[in-house]
Design an enzyme around this catalytic site. Structure first.
Site, PDB file in Angstrom:
ATOM      1  N   GLY A 189       0.721  -1.163   0.007  1.00 53.69           N
ATOM      2  CA  GLY A 189       0.044  -0.099  -0.110  1.00 53.69           C
ATOM      3  C   GLY A 189       0.765   1.124   0.016  1.00 53.69           C
ATOM      4  N   LYS A 190       0.199   2.269  -0.304  1.00 55.98           N
ATOM      5  CA  LYS A 190       0.982   3.731  -0.147  1.00 55.98           C
ATOM      6  C   LYS A 190      -0.025   4.757   0.423  1.00 55.98           C
ATOM      7  CE  LYS A 190       3.723   6.520  -3.220  1.00 55.98           C
ATOM      8  NZ  LYS A 190       4.326   6.918  -4.295  1.00 55.98           N
TER       9      LYS A 190
ATOM     10  N   ALA B 167      -0.149   8.873   1.939  1.00 58.01           N
ATOM     11  CA  ALA B 167       0.440  10.311   1.687  1.00 58.01           C
ATOM     12  C   ALA B 167       1.813  10.670   2.142  1.00 58.01           C
ATOM     13  CB  ALA B 167      -0.475  11.518   2.529  1.00 58.01           C
TER      14      ALA B 167
ATOM     15  N   LYS C 182       5.050   4.401   2.380  1.00 58.53           N
ATOM     16  CA  LYS C 182       4.464   3.231   1.938  1.00 58.53           C
ATOM     17  C   LYS C 182       4.085   2.144   3.007  1.00 58.53           C
ATOM     18  CE  LYS C 182       7.154   3.378  -2.256  1.00 58.53           C
ATOM     19  NZ  LYS C 182       8.276   2.929  -3.083  1.00 58.53           N
ATOM     20  N   VAL C 183       3.342   1.172   2.853  1.00 61.32           N
ATOM     21  CA  VAL C 183       3.025   0.090   3.716  1.00 61.32           C
ATOM     22  C   VAL C 183       3.589  -1.159   3.119  1.00 61.32           C
ATOM     23  CG1 VAL C 183       1.314  -0.992   4.995  1.00 61.32           C
ATOM     24  CG2 VAL C 183       0.910   1.264   4.443  1.00 61.32           C
TER      25      VAL C 183
ATOM     26  N   ASP D 173     -12.644   8.811  10.102  1.00 63.21           N
ATOM     27  CA  ASP D 173     -12.279   8.514   8.637  1.00 63.21           C
ATOM     28  C   ASP D 173     -12.967   7.015   8.354  1.00 63.21           C
ATOM     29  OD1 ASP D 173     -11.636   9.179   6.217  1.00 63.21           O
ATOM     30  OD2 ASP D 173      -9.571   8.554   6.311  1.00 63.21           O
TER      31      ASP D 173
END
Length: 465
Positions: free
Chosen positions: A141-142, A144, A147-148, A257
Site C-alpha cells: 500500500g501507499k 500520503a 508506503k506500507v 475517517d
C-alpha cells in the site's frame, strides 16, 4: 496521491454487476454505469480550509480493484532489509556481513548521542525493536507520507504490516500532531475487530508503525466484486464495525475517517478497522472544529464547520451500511456537490431494502447529530438494540463466534493475493527524504517507541496459591 488511471468496467462487466442485484428496479435507469457512478468521483486534491487543526480532506481511493490471482501468486522473494541512510533509500538489498545499527528516539539528554544521530550514525538501544529486526517482503500500500510493507520479523518469522512515513512530508503538511495521535491511540486499543499496533519506532528520517498483517483484502475490494451485500452479510459486518467504534468511543476516541478502504477483512472474514491517522481523543460534551475525513463519508456537522463529536462516526457508519446494501454511497458528484448534498439533500432509500434496514439507515443518517442514532445517553447500546440487529448475539459476536457467510481466499499468512498488483509489483526501494532540522529540540516525535506487552500483561489476572 493514487493515479487516476483506473480499470473501468465495460458493458458486459456492468451487466454482470447488475445481475447480482436483488431487484432490477433500483438499477433500471443505470444500465450504462460508469466507474464513478458506482464508487464516486476519482481522487481530487484536498482543499485547505482554516480551522483550529490542519484541514485533512481525503478523496476516495480506487486502488483495490485488480488483485493478482491466487494461481499466479508467487512467494519467490529477494532477501531485503531496512536501512536508513543520509541518501535516504531506506529499503535496500542486504549485503552479506553488513552491520546495521538502530536509531531509537533521539530525544535523550546526552548531547554527544544527539550529535551522532544527527550526523547519520544510528544508535543501538538495548531491548528496543528497530529497523534491523525486520526483513521486507512486498509493498502492499501507499499513503500520503510513505508506503506500507509486508515484513517478516527475523527473530520470530512473524508476518506484519509496516507503515513507513517520511518526517519531511509530515512536517511540510503540518501533520505531526496527527501522526503522534495515531501512535498514541493505537497503544490504547485492544479489540477483536481493530488492527493492533505491535511496535513503533523512528529513525532520523522516518517514523515506523508495525501492525497486524491482515490479508483478506479491503471491504471495498470485496464490495466491488460482489456489487452489493445481502442484508444478512451486511448485518454481521456492520455489527462488527459498531462493536469496534463503540470500543473507541468508550476509550474517548473518535475515528473520523470510517470508509471501506479503512476496513480490512481477516482470513476468517471478520472486519478489522484500521488507519487511525485522523483519529482524535475527546472529552464528553466537547466538540472538535477540524475539517477532516473523506468527503463521501463526512457528517453534515463536519461539512458545515460547526463542530463535531463522536456522533460524526455514526453518520459514517450509516453511509457505510448504505453503500454495502446498495452498491454505492448516497451522494455522488464533485467534492463540492457532494458536500452540498450532504447538508441539504434527503437520502433516497431503495424499495428492495427491508423496513428494518430503512429504519436503521434513517436513524444513523439524521443530519442533526443530537437526533442521530447512537448520540443518546446510552450511546452505542441504542444502535445494538435496534430491531435490524435482532438476532445478533453481541457477546458471541465480540468473541468472534458469529462467522460471516463470506470467507476471502487466502492461501496462507504470506498471501498477498487480495492486494492490488499496482502495489505488490512496486519496487521496494523508497524515494529520498530531506533531512529534518538539525536541532534535536525541534524533533516533535519524542517518546515514539513502543513495544506491545504480551497478552499476559494486557489481561493479567490474579491467582491465589
Amino acid at each position: 496521491m493514487v493515479s487516476s488511471q483506473r480499470p473501468v468496467p465495460n458493458k458486459i462487466q456492468k451487466q454482470q454487476y447488475l445481475s447480482i442485484s436483488p431487484s432490477n428496479s433500483v438499477l433500471k435507469d443505470d444500465v450504462e454505469l460508469e466507474f464513478s457512478d458506482v464508487f464516486g468521483p476519482l481522487p481530487e486534491e484536498a482543499n485547505d480550509i482554516a480551522y483550529d487543526e490542519p484541514a485533512v480532506v481525503y478523496s476516495r481511493s480506487h486502488s483495490l480493484v485488480g488483485p493478482c490471482s491466487l494461481d499466479s501468486h508467487s512467494l519467490k522473494l529477494t532477501k531485503l532489509t531496512l536501512l536508513e541512510t543520509e541518501d535516504s533509500i531506506d529499503l535496500v538489498e542486504c549485503l552479506e556481513g553488513e552491520s546495521l545499527k538502530e536509531n531509537d528516539d533521539f530525544s535523550g539528554n546526552d548531547d554527544s548521542d544527539n550529535e551522532k544521530a544527527l550526523e547519520g550514525d544510528l544508535v543501538k538501544v538495548s531491548g528496543v525493536v528497530g529497523i534491523d529486526d525486520f526483513e521486507v517482503m512486498k509493498v502492499v500500500g501507499k499513503g500520503a507520507f510513505g508506503k506500507v510493507y509486508q515484513v517478516r520479523k527475523k527473530e520470530t518469522s512473524e508476518i506484519y504490516a509496516m507503515k513507513v512515513m517520511r518526517k519531511d512530508h509530515i512536517m511540510e503538511k503540518n501533520h505531526a500532531e496527527y501522526m503522534k495521535a495515531e501512535r498514541d491511540i493505537l497503544t490504547k486499543i485492544d479489540h477483536p475487530f481493530i488492527v493492533q499496533l505491535k511496535y513503533s519506532f523512528q529513525t532520523k528520517y522516518r517514523l515506523y508503525l508495525v501492525l497486524d498483517f491482515i490479508n483478506g483484502g479491503h471491504l471495498f475490494f470485496q464490495l466491488y466484486h460482489q456489487g452489493l451485500f445481502r442484508e444478512d452479510l451486511a448485518r454481521v459486518y456492520t455489527a462488527e464495525i459498531v462493536s469496534a467504534v463503540s470500543h473507541l468511543h468508550e476509550k474517548g476516541i473518535m475515528h473520523r475517517d470510517l470508509k471501506p478502504e479503512n476496513i480490512l477483512m481477516d482470513t476468517d472474514g471478520h472486519v478489522m478497522l484500521t488507519d487511525f491517522g485522523l483519529a482524535k481523543e475527546f472529552e464528553e460534551n466537547t466538540r472538535s472544529n477540524s475539517m477532516c475525513g473523506t468527503t463521501e463519508y463526512m457528517a453534515p456537522e463536519i461539512v458545515r464547520g460547526k463542530g463535531h463529536d463522536k456522533a460524526a462516526d455514526w453518520w459514517s457508519v450509516g453511509i457505510l451500511l448504505y453503500e454495502m446494501l446498495t452498491g454505492k454511497p448516497p451522494f455522488l458528484g464533485s467534492k463540492g456537490k457532494i458536500q452540498q448534498k450532504i447538508v441539504k439533500d434527503k437520502i433516497k432509500l431503495p424499495q428492495f431494502l427491508s423496513n428494518e434496514a430503512h429504519a436503521i439507515l434513517k436513524g444513523l443518517l439524521q443530519k442533526e447529530p443530537e437526533r442521530r442514532l447512537g448520540s443518546g445517553l446510552s450511546g452505542a447500546e441504542e444502535i445494538k438494540q435496534h430491531k435490524w440487529f435482532k438476532g445478533i448475539n453481541w457477546k458471541k459476536l465480540e468473541a468472534r463466534e458469529v462467522m460471516p457467510s463470506f470467507k476471502p481466499e487466502v492461501s496462507g499468512r504470506q498471501c498477498i493475493a487480495n492486494f492490488d498488483k499496482c502495489w505488490t509489483d512496486m519496487s521496494v526501494l523508497d524515494s529520498p527524504a530531506s533531512s529534518p532540522s538539525s536541532d534535536p529540540k525541534a524533533n516533535p516525535f519524542t517518546n515514539f517507541t513502543y513495544v506491545r506487552p504480551p497478552p499476559s500483561f494486557l489481561h493479567q489476572s490474579t491467582t491465589t496459591l
